[in-house]
Motif scaffolding. Structure first.
Motif, PDB file in Angstrom:
ATOM      1  N   SER A 114       0.855  -1.180   0.000  1.00 37.36           N
ATOM      2  CA  SER A 114       0.000   0.000   0.000  1.00 37.36           C
ATOM      3  C   SER A 114       0.891   1.229   0.000  1.00 37.36           C
ATOM      4  CB  SER A 114      -0.914  -0.001   1.223  1.00 37.36           C
ATOM      5  OG  SER A 114      -0.155   0.223   2.409  1.00 37.36           O
ATOM      6  N   CYS A 499     -13.071   6.984  -5.199  1.00 35.99           N
ATOM      7  CA  CYS A 499     -11.674   6.902  -5.641  1.00 35.99           C
ATOM      8  C   CYS A 499     -11.352   5.536  -6.230  1.00 35.99           C
ATOM      9  CB  CYS A 499     -10.728   7.167  -4.471  1.00 35.99           C
ATOM     10  SG  CYS A 499     -11.046   8.696  -3.596  1.00 35.99           S
ATOM     11  N   ASP A 500     -11.898   4.491  -5.630  1.00 31.92           N
ATOM     12  CA  ASP A 500     -11.579   3.133  -6.069  1.00 31.92           C
ATOM     13  C   ASP A 500     -12.174   2.794  -7.425  1.00 31.92           C
ATOM     14  OD1 ASP A 500     -10.128   2.464  -3.725  1.00 31.92           O
ATOM     15  OD2 ASP A 500     -12.012   2.216  -2.653  1.00 31.92           O
ATOM     16  N   ARG A 549      -5.647   5.807  -3.774  1.00 28.45           N
ATOM     17  CA  ARG A 549      -6.680   4.818  -4.086  1.00 28.45           C
ATOM     18  C   ARG A 549      -7.131   4.946  -5.531  1.00 28.45           C
ATOM     19  NH1 ARG A 549     -10.905   6.175   0.274  1.00 28.45           N
ATOM     20  NH2 ARG A 549     -12.247   5.018  -1.168  1.00 28.45           N
ATOM     21  N   GLU A 551      -6.074   4.311  -8.789  1.00 26.96           N
ATOM     22  CA  GLU A 551      -4.967   3.493  -9.299  1.00 26.96           C
ATOM     23  C   GLU A 551      -4.417   4.069 -10.598  1.00 26.96           C
ATOM     24  OE1 GLU A 551      -3.904  -1.106 -10.570  1.00 26.96           O
ATOM     25  OE2 GLU A 551      -5.925  -0.595  -9.888  1.00 26.96           O
TER      26      GLU A 551
END
Length: 641
Positions: A114, A499-500, A549, A551
């Motif tokens: 992470s 965000c994901d 987050r 990506e």
């Protein structure tokens, strides 16, 4: 005497290709680890440097789990962030650990990574085997050469004087068509009905077609069509029919993705491989745990032979089990990504095989440019797909991922109209930002409003030559494209976007790094100080690292996954013809980038430059007028770059 000249020529050609690749991969690995400084290695995506050990705990014999965070020493290097890079190294990658004074003091596998920490299982305790004075640690990708040995072994086995090798040579080298049954018995159909009932018509036909193949079947699993669901149904049916199955893939992650679904159906199986490379939820199926208390050789043999389904990576078929075991069917997932020699050993272990994949997506990775030019990016899947008749192929065309406008582009680029939306809901799905309706966008540039709106679902932002590429130490970058994408992401997050669900893709690692840095540094500031009154939600302002987050990665890391929104930075602008490069010319990479998006696809690039690439010229010709927006000088001035 049993070999035809064509078989010897095949063997010699592939030995040459493998030697070219071996030389290139060794040279690159040695040069990086011994000749480059840690900061440069991290920037290239092959390392994470200047780490401190937070804790270490033992989990079984010879397995020590270490958790690292960024060392304060990293502050001495302006190019290093306090947070860890979220690109490059990832879970299940093999790494070597080095210190301030010693290279490769330990080797292991990444368990999790992470922006704040990275956890690795190693073969020794670092705080006992290395002095405290070492100060900090570096993790580098381990360029494991056993895979190349596996490739040479597979080629040699293909030449053996055995019925299995002769049959495979007949198909791959002599290009003899595969044999297919005329049909299936009524009894088989009856047994298959409960398993096939939840599947769509394409998936049902594919599973039955695989049962009819006498030699092999090609299952063409296009993006979002549910190939893993089809593979699970096929395995269930084969087990029900009393068949033994070898399930394999080149990567642990792809293999475990299918096994997790198979686990939910109640089918028993055995997962081979090192425990550290296997998904935690599958440890109860791992042979390492299931056999650890078995001391009798006969009992061990009986255990291995009792499993109707055995799962292993292609490189894992050197397990002792396979010296005594033959299977009815071998299923290779993501087969179009497996280098041809890597696939030979598992195929020789079964009476027939099923290859699952999509040759229009990423090919096998080959580092050597010379080997690529000589055709090394070839898989058994691509060879047999070209020569197979329709009776040996089963296509999955009903997709559940992309809405209609995005699917239209994929059909134009490579699929020739074969893809279809599985349901009206998939066809009409659009980006939904919860706060969009309440937003007063009257003072916001029109391009930005279009970028966050439901329609158009496909948008090309033409930088009109105003976003020039730059040569950076680690590759080509485009600062203005990065700022533009950061602005769009900030707006989406401020409007309630998850965000994901947002993904950013760039063709070059240097641009990936720049985008990641820009998002981290700019998103909160841009959203907090806007003329249109749009502000970032407070919980995001308090968590700057939340941007990680979102990506950001190269297309290679996105294979097999999707996001609601994909933003693609093309990078190249006003480039001379002699410097076009290979990546943007690769239609398969562009196809993968496009088909990661479910609801919104935004491409940022200079149209005049992109038209020099056949791939993008084809894409742009398909776009409608409302899907291309030109950015004028005033747009850049409003953006503040």
């Amino acid at each position: 005497q049993h070999l035809q000249p064509s078989a010897l020529e095949f063997f010699q050609r592939w030995c040459l290709l493998l030697h070219l690749e071996l030389t290139q991969s060794k040279r690159a690995a040695v040069r990086a680890l011994w000749c480059q400084d840690p900061v440069t290695r991290e920037a290239s995506g092959d390392a994470v440097c200047y780490l401190q050990l937070e804790k270490c705990e033992q989990r079984g014999v010879g397995q020590f789990v270490h958790t690292f965070t960024r060392s304060p020493t990293a502050k001495s290097y302006p190019s290093l962030r306090h947070s860890l890079p979220t690109t490059g190294l990832k879970a299940s990658d093999m790494v070597v650990v080095s210190t301030k004074t010693s290279i490769a003091v330990s080797q292991g596998v990444i368990l999790s990574a992470s922006s704040s920490s990275i956890t690795v299982t190693l073969d020794k305790q670092l705080h006992k085997s290395t002095p405290v004075s070492c100060g900090y640690y570096h993790l580098d990708t381990c360029h494991y050469q056993a895979g190349m040995s596996h490739n040479f072994t597979g080629l040699a086995m293909l030449l053996h004087d055995t019925p299995a090798a002769a049959s495979l040579r007949r198909l791959i080298i002599d290009k003899v068509p595969g044999v297919v049954k005329a049909g299936l018995s009524r009894d088989v159909i009856q047994q298959a009905r409960p398993i096939l009932k939840p599947l769509n018509i394409d998936q049902q036909k594919a599973v039955l077609r695989c049962c009819m193949g006498q030699d092999y079947t090609i299952m063409q699993g296009y993006p979002g069509t549910g190939k893993s669901v089809s593979v699970v149904a096929l395995v269930r049916l084969l087990v029900l029919l009393g068949k033994t199955v070898l399930l394999t893939s080149y990567t642990h992650s792809a293999l475990d993705n299918i096994l997790l679904k198979l686990k939910d159906t109640g089918v028993d199986f055995l997962r081979l491989g090192r425990l550290s490379r296997i998904h935690e939820d599958l440890h109860c199926y791992a042979d390492e745990l299931l056999t650890k208390n078995t001391t009798d050789v006969n009992a061990l043999a009986d255990f291995y032979n009792s499993k109707a389904v055995v799962a292993s990576t292609c490189l894992g078929v050197n397990h002792v089990l396979f010296s005594k075991r033959h299977f009815d069917v071998c299923i290779v997932d993501e087969a179009a990504q497996v280098l041809l020699p890597s696939c030979l050993s598992p195929l020789l272990l079964a009476g027939k095989f099923v290859l699952v994949g999509d040759s229009q997506q990423l090919p096998p990775i080959v580092l050597s440019k010379q080997a690529r030019s000589l055709g090394m990016c070839e898989s058994v899947f691509s060879v047999l797909e070209r020569q197979a008749g329709s009776e040996c192929c089963a296509s999955l065309t009903l997709q559940y991922r992309m809405n209609a406008p995005i699917m239209r582009l994929a059909n134009t680029l490579v699929y020739q109209g074969k893809l279809k939306c599985a349901t009206p809901a998939v066809q009409d799905a659009r980006l939904h930002l919860p706060k969009l309706q309440d937003w007063d966008s009257s003072s916001t540039p029109s391009w930005e409003v279009l970028a966050v709106s439901a329609d158009p679902a496909v948008l090309l932002l033409d930088t009109c030559g105003a976003a020039a590429e730059e040569a950076a130490p680690l590759g080509i970058i485009n600062n203005r494209e990065a700022e533009l994408i950061a602005r769009i992401v900030a707006t989406m997050m401020a409007l309630g976007g998850d965000c994901d669900s947002i993904g950013v893709i760039a063709p070059y690692r240097a641009q990936v790094r720049l985008l990641s840095d820009t998002l981290s540094e700019r998103v909160t500031a841009q959203a907090a100080a806007r003329s249109d009154g749009l502000v970032m939600p407070p919980h995001l302002l308090l968590q700057p690292d939340v941007c990680h987050r979102v990506e950001v990665n190269t297309v290679d890391q996105y294979q097999g996954r999707d996001k609601s929104v994909i933003l693609y930075s093309c990078v190249r602008s006003a480039v001379q013809e002699s410097h076009y490069g290979e990546i943007l010319q690769d239609i398969r990479r562009l196809n993968v980038s496009i088909t990661r998006a479910k609801h919104k696809l935004i491409i940022v690039g200079d149209v005049k430059t992109l038209l020099n690439y056949d791939t993008f010229a084809k894409l742009i010709s398909e776009l409608r007028p409302e899907e291309i927006v030109r950015l004028e000088q005033q747009d850049w001035e409003q953006l503040g770059v």
